[in-house]
Write an enzyme that holds these catalytic residues in place. Structure first.
Site, PDB file in Angstrom:
ATOM      1  N   TYR A   1       4.081   5.263  11.381  1.00  0.00           N
ATOM      2  CA  TYR A   1       4.079   3.971  11.413  1.00  0.00           C
ATOM      3  C   TYR A   1       5.261   3.561  10.769  1.00  0.00           C
ATOM      4  O   TYR A   1       5.715   2.235  11.335  1.00  0.00           O
ATOM      5  CB  TYR A   1       2.709   3.956  11.875  1.00  0.00           C
ATOM      6  CG  TYR A   1       1.697   3.432  11.025  1.00  0.00           C
ATOM      7  CD1 TYR A   1       0.436   4.247  10.948  1.00  0.00           C
ATOM      8  CD2 TYR A   1       2.051   2.883   9.681  1.00  0.00           C
ATOM      9  CE1 TYR A   1      -0.341   4.571   9.738  1.00  0.00           C
ATOM     10  CE2 TYR A   1       0.676   3.353   8.909  1.00  0.00           C
ATOM     11  CZ  TYR A   1      -0.081   3.682   9.199  1.00  0.00           C
ATOM     12  OH  TYR A   1      -1.370   4.156   7.968  1.00  0.00           O
TER      13      TYR A   1
ATOM     14  N   HIS B   1      -3.711   4.819   4.210  1.00  0.00           N
ATOM     15  CA  HIS B   1      -4.975   4.533   4.555  1.00  0.00           C
ATOM     16  C   HIS B   1      -5.688   4.836   3.624  1.00  0.00           C
ATOM     17  O   HIS B   1      -6.622   4.310   2.687  1.00  0.00           O
ATOM     18  CB  HIS B   1      -5.313   3.959   5.738  1.00  0.00           C
ATOM     19  CG  HIS B   1      -6.434   3.430   6.034  1.00  0.00           C
ATOM     20  ND1 HIS B   1      -6.461   1.717   5.654  1.00  0.00           N
ATOM     21  CD2 HIS B   1      -8.082   4.045   6.127  1.00  0.00           C
ATOM     22  CE1 HIS B   1      -8.097   1.873   5.949  1.00  0.00           C
ATOM     23  NE2 HIS B   1      -8.823   3.042   6.465  1.00  0.00           N
TER      24      HIS B   1
ATOM     25  N   ARG C   1       0.540  -1.179   0.014  1.00  0.00           N
ATOM     26  CA  ARG C   1      -0.200   0.028  -0.128  1.00  0.00           C
ATOM     27  C   ARG C   1       0.926   1.888  -0.186  1.00  0.00           C
ATOM     28  O   ARG C   1       1.657   1.569   0.726  1.00  0.00           O
ATOM     29  CB  ARG C   1      -0.999   0.283   1.187  1.00  0.00           C
ATOM     30  CG  ARG C   1      -2.221   0.984   1.301  1.00  0.00           C
ATOM     31  CD  ARG C   1      -2.638   1.086   2.545  1.00  0.00           C
ATOM     32  NE  ARG C   1      -2.094   2.166   3.509  1.00  0.00           N
ATOM     33  CZ  ARG C   1      -1.818   1.967   4.697  1.00  0.00           C
ATOM     34  NH1 ARG C   1      -2.331   0.854   5.283  1.00  0.00           N
ATOM     35  NH2 ARG C   1      -1.387   2.184   5.926  1.00  0.00           N
TER      36      ARG C   1
END
Lengths: 468, 366
Positions: A369, A360, A356
């Site tokens: 993160y 998100h 990804r």
């Protein structure tokens, strides 16, 4: 095979697992499959169990090697089939020594691997695939920017997963019903959803097929057999199985296809859906986009199995692991899976490994993160677009000129689509009350009247851009 | 005499013979057609499903034990033999799974009748009922409709404890997009289930385990295969002029018994069988209260945010000036259902509670 079994420090089952990777033998599969590979790890179960529900194929293999000195001819007749006994105390290892290998056709640089098996793709399809991948990427870019500018409330990109989106769509038929999660707008794009239609949904205007009822990226189209995105995770999995059952009962030449992420495989619905699909013998494709992250949860915190592909066997489902950033591999895997699903009436699990690249969603800042280097690496080294482009160009079907023509055309179309969508009126007030039921009940008709009366007597209290 | 019969009946579930004794006094008060046929609620439900499956090949039944076992409560008896395993589907134990799958099948055009062994187990599937079924037509702007029926026993049975006794009428009836029905008699069961199966929207059909074995007179009209009751219309089971008692499901029987007792004391009670919890027939309820000026609402479920609360609010909003007394709510005790028989009896509304409430509303007692 007998050699390995005699080294019985491993469990029998472990060895069988190792030698049965991949899901179709070349002679058994469709005639489209082209291969230069004389033999190799792609041989497995040849006879699909069409008739007996309870035939345990694993056990068949076990009893067929009953000549092994440990399995001393004693078998137990148990519900589900015969089970051989063993005097050795063996725990099946929590994981295979080697991870399930990943099927790919193109290397990282887009060069076709010499031993690759794949379903050939015509120039027309290949060019459309690549163009749609570019379109998807650009559409995501521009909508993302629009959200950053405050023109959209929310957006979620599919960066890095363009091959999964487009190649899987290309391998399916328009009659196959799609149950998406929310990172698969490319399937709609392939089927003909226009940039304007995407924009209308994102802006929630009166031309939105969803009548402005949902957040951006919750697309749906009855016409294109794409069920409206429902944000709840993995709930679409059992729904897809039910739809597949319906297709089977109607005898249609179509299957249900559902997408979900690595995170979605943790949901209870994943278990129920896969288990059920196997028992019901439903023609459904479970396509997992294992992109490494579920918002901020890395896969190491999501499960301890070897990804999602190994879970298929636990339910009696044929499975494959594919390089999700390889458009040709995705196309072939989905193509073959679809045929098996419909012809043999069985579910198939496809785990597409990818990354990804984007956050998100616009509500997330993933640099918090994960390292920017990691993102950069995947974006450059494993980029699905550049890999496929290399292959398409190597066939003489693409060039820098066609690329820049395409990009400038898409950019213009996108900006125009946004401009128009932004200016289009919002849905009419009556759409607040319609579609709750098939026929609006009395209480809702009364409520609508009350709202209209209130607006009439206090017009300044209400937004002026909602058409009455 | 009525009190004793009532108490005995509640303790152990109904037996057909004790029921017939109680019924005999009531037949004249009812407005059933002059048919002499009787039918149990179980047979009514079974025949309704059978007829709808026969009429429409898209209808199919799924749930735990519905096939070979003939149904956990024998509601689907005989259906497997008649329609085969593809249309009477025995599911693995996963409410979340089979509910999701049922909804998916409905998305794709089939008409599932999903059985929950009890609605307590529907908790494991409630996300699919609400988020995949109830809201889909709206969220998809009419592109996805869900012609599904969720049915099964609801509310208290006898001695089954807290996790098998909750009434879910209020929970489901609060959700827009769902229709919620609660039959009482065999006629209700037939007519409402047929209506539910034919309805294009998702319907939650709340039955009652203790009513399955009860026999009710049934008219020729109701036995016809095209019989159907309208969704959203309550039924006035007994006409009266002094106080309106509204309730649904098993409590209708209790309310009718209470009305008999009240009649002996000169209070004429009107008993309304709601039949439909969502949409609630506010018009009938309010018209009745405007006639009687007093309201007693009864339900088995927990009191807070219950069906009774909604009815009280509706009556206070719409018929305030007609009320001669504060509205009365009789509901189950605000505790998880205890197991011991004596405690269970105390935790559920009884005929005496309804009688007392009606008398309070008529200012006959404190």
């Amino acid at each position: 095979m007998a050699q390995h079994l005699k080294s019985s420090s491993k469990s029998i089952l472990l060895n069988i697992l190792r030698h049965n990777i991949g899901f179709s033998s070349p002679s058994h599969a469709s005639r489209h499959l082209r291969h230069n590979l004389p033999h190799g790890p792609l041989s497995t179960r040849l006879a699909p169990n069409l008739i007996t529900r309870y035939c345990n194929t694993m056990v068949d293999t076990l009893s067929s090697i009953g000549s092994h000195e440990d399995t001393n001819s004693q078998v137990m007749d148990f519900p589900g089939g015969k089970v051989a006994f063993t005097p050795e105390i063996h725990f099946i290892s929590e994981s295979n020594e080697e991870r399930v290998p990943c099927y790919r056709v193109l290397d990282d640089n887009g060069q076709q691997l010499t031993n690759s098996q794949f379903v050939p793709v015509s120039k027309e399809i290949a060019v459309k695939m690549y163009s749609d991948m570019v379109t998807l990427q650009m559409m995501d870019n521009i909508f993302y920017e629009a959200q950053r500018q405050g023109r959209l409330s929310f957006y979620a990109t599919a960066f890095g997963e363009e091959a999964i989106n487009i190649a899987s769509a290309a391998a399916l038929s328009p009659d196959d019903v799609i149950f998406p999660q929310y990172r698969e707008p490319g399937v709609l794009l392939w089927r003909g959803f226009t940039l304007q239609e995407f924009a209308n949904q994102c802006f929630g205007n009166k031309s939105d097929y969803g009548k402005g009822r949902q957040m951006p990226v919750h697309y749906g189209s009855n016409k294109l057999n794409y069920f409206t995105v429902s944000a709840t995770i993995a709930t679409q999995l059992p729904n897809a199985v039910g739809a597949a059952y319906s297709l089977k009962m109607d005898g249609k030449d179509a299957c249900a296809v559902t997408f979900f992420g690595d995170g979605g495989s943790s949901e209870g619905d994943f278990h129920a859906a896969l288990n059920f699909a196997a028992v019901m013998e439903a023609p459904v494709l479970f396509i997992c986009r294992n992109n490494g992250w579920a918002i901020s949860t890395p896969t190491s915190d999501q499960f301890r199995s070897d990804g999602v592909v190994v879970k298929g066997r636990a339910y009696g489902i044929r499975s494959i692991r594919v390089d999700g950033n390889d458009a040709l591999a995705m196309y072939s895997a989905v193509h073959e899976a679809r045929e098996m699903a419909i012809r043999e009436r069985r579910p198939i699990l496809i785990e597409a490994l990818t990354y990804r690249v984007g956050h998100h969603s616009t509500s997330d800042d993933s640099t918090r993160y994960r390292s920017a280097d990691e993102i950069e690496w995947w974006n450059k080294a494993r980029n699905p677009l550049s890999r496929f482009r290399t292959w398409v160009e190597s066939n003489g079907w693409w060039s820098d000129e066609t690329e820049s023509d395409l990009r400038s055309r898409i950019k213009k179309e996108m900006l125009e689509a946004i401009r128009v969508a932004e200016k289009t009126e919002k849905p009419n007030l009556n759409h607040m009350f319609s579609d709750v039921y098939d026929v609006p009940p009395l209480n809702l008709r009364e409520q609508e009247l009350l709202v209209r009366q209130a607006i009439k007597s206090h017009p300044l209290d209400y937004p002026s851009d909602v058409p009455l | 005499m009525w009190g004793i019969l009532g108490r005995r009946a509640v303790d152990g579930g109904f037996s057909a013979s004790s029921l017939r004794r109680m019924r005999s006094g009531l037949v004249s008060a009812r407005s059933y057609a002059a048919g002499s046929k009787e039918m149990t609620v179980r047979d009514a439900l079974n025949s309704a499903i059978d007829e709808e499956m026969s009429a429409d090949p898209k209808v199919f039944v799924m749930g735990e034990e519905v096939g070979q076992y003939q149904g956990a409560y024998k509601i689907s008896k005989g259906l497997l033999e008649k329609y085969g395993p593809e249309r009477v589907y025995d599911t693995p134990i996963t409410e979340a799974g089979f509910t999701g799958i049922g909804v998916g099948a409905a998305y794709a055009g089939l008409k599932p009748v999903v059985e929950f062994m009890t609605f307590n187990f529907s908790m494991q599937a409630i996300d699919h009922i609400i988020n995949s079924a109830a809201k889909s037509n709206y969220m998809s702007a009419g592109q996805i409709n869900v012609p599904i029926v969720f049915r099964g026993p609801n509310g208290a049975a006898a001695g089954v404890g807290a996790q098998h006794s909750q009434c879910y009428a209020a929970w489901y009836a609060s959700v827009p997009g769902l229709k919620v029905l609660a039959p009482y008699s065999a006629e209700d069961a037939r007519g409402l289930l047929k209506a539910a199966i034919r309805d294009p929207d998702p319907v939650v059909f709340l039955e009652n385990e203790l009513l399955y074995g009860e026999s009710f007179p049934i008219s020729e009209e109701a036995l016809d295969s095209s019989f159907c009751l309208p969704i959203g219309k309550a039924k006035i089971e007994r006409e009266g002029k002094d106080v309106t008692i509204t309730t649904f499901s098993k409590m209708v029987g209790f309310a009718l018994k209470a009305a008999e007792k009240l009649a002996e004391e000169g209070i004429s009670a009107e008993v309304i069988n709601l039949r439909s919890i969502r949409p609630l027939d506010r018009a009938t309820i309010n018209a009745s209260v405007r006639k009687t000026s007093r309201l007693v609402t009864v339900e088995e479920g927990f009191p807070q945010h219950g069906v009774c609360a909604e009815i009280c609010a509706s009556v206070v909003e719409e018929s305030f000036s007609y009320l001669d007394a504060p509205v009365e709510r009789i509901a189950g005790a605000d505790v998880p259902m205890p197991y011991a028989a004596n405690l269970e009896r105390l935790a559920l509304p009884q005929v005496e509670d309804i009688v007392r409430a009606a008398k309070r509303a008529c200012f006959r007692s404190k």
